[in-house]
Design a protein around this motif. Structure first.
Motif, PDB file in Angstrom:
ATOM      1  N   SER A  25       0.746  -1.368  -0.093  1.00 12.66           N
ATOM      2  CA  SER A  25       0.028   0.096  -0.018  1.00 12.66           C
ATOM      3  C   SER A  25       0.935   1.209   0.156  1.00 12.66           C
ATOM      4  N   ASP A  26       1.925   1.168   0.977  1.00  8.42           N
ATOM      5  CA  ASP A  26       2.811   2.281   0.890  1.00  8.42           C
ATOM      6  C   ASP A  26       3.495   2.700  -0.432  1.00  8.42           C
ATOM      7  N   SER A  27       4.013   1.414  -0.926  1.00 15.87           N
ATOM      8  CA  SER A  27       4.589   1.568  -2.405  1.00 15.87           C
ATOM      9  C   SER A  27       3.728   2.221  -3.426  1.00 15.87           C
ATOM     10  N   ALA A  28       2.220   1.736  -3.228  1.00 16.58           N
ATOM     11  CA  ALA A  28       1.318   2.147  -4.467  1.00 16.58           C
ATOM     12  C   ALA A  28       1.202   3.522  -4.242  1.00 16.58           C
ATOM     13  N   ARG A  29       1.007   4.187  -3.006  1.00 20.92           N
ATOM     14  CA  ARG A  29       0.729   5.473  -2.737  1.00 20.92           C
ATOM     15  C   ARG A  29       2.366   6.374  -3.137  1.00 20.92           C
ATOM     16  N   ALA A  30       3.177   5.769  -2.882  1.00 24.19           N
ATOM     17  CA  ALA A  30       4.520   6.478  -3.231  1.00 24.19           C
ATOM     18  C   ALA A  30       4.656   6.681  -4.718  1.00 24.19           C
ATOM     19  N   SER A  31       4.195   5.517  -5.308  1.00 18.29           N
ATOM     20  CA  SER A  31       4.052   5.562  -7.024  1.00 18.29           C
ATOM     21  C   SER A  31       3.111   6.709  -7.572  1.00 18.29           C
ATOM     22  N   TYR A  32       1.975   6.525  -6.840  1.00 19.70           N
ATOM     23  CA  TYR A  32       1.056   7.727  -7.307  1.00 19.70           C
ATOM     24  C   TYR A  32       1.554   9.150  -6.906  1.00 19.70           C
ATOM     25  N   ASP A  33       2.008   9.256  -5.822  1.00 19.14           N
ATOM     26  CA  ASP A  33       2.411  10.559  -5.439  1.00 19.14           C
ATOM     27  C   ASP A  33       3.490  11.126  -6.618  1.00 19.14           C
TER      28      ASP A  33
END
Length: 89
Positions: A25-33
């Motif tokens: 989840s953190d990785s997906a958010r970082a990718s989105y950001d």
């Protein structure tokens, strides 16, 4: 009853997955950001290029108008030089 027994281990596994879900989840958010930041930078660059092109077009138009005015003795050559310098900047 078998359904209840199968839910228990899956809930337990989900609770103790070693943080893998949280990391994903953190990785997906970082990718989105990162994607949002890249999009914003691209938009800013595009807007800056449009602004620069509009300013250059206006400077060319002003230089041409000033040159025409000089040719009919309305303004001095200093005005033409100033308009030309504005075009170069």
């Amino acid at each position: 009853m078998d359904a209840v027994r199968s839910i228990g281990p899956s809930l337990l596994w989900a609770a103790f997955d070693g943080g893998a879900r949280r990391a994903a989840s953190d990785s997906a958010r970082a990718s989105y950001d990162q994607s949002v930041a890249l999009y914003r930078q691209t938009m800013l660059t595009a807007l800056q290029e449009v602004e620069e092109n509009l300013a250059a077009a206006a400077a060319r138009k002003a230089e041409k108008a000033t040159l025409n005015q000089y040719q009919v003795d309305i303004v001095s050559f200093l005005n033409v030089l100033t308009a030309h310098l504005n075009l170069l900047h």
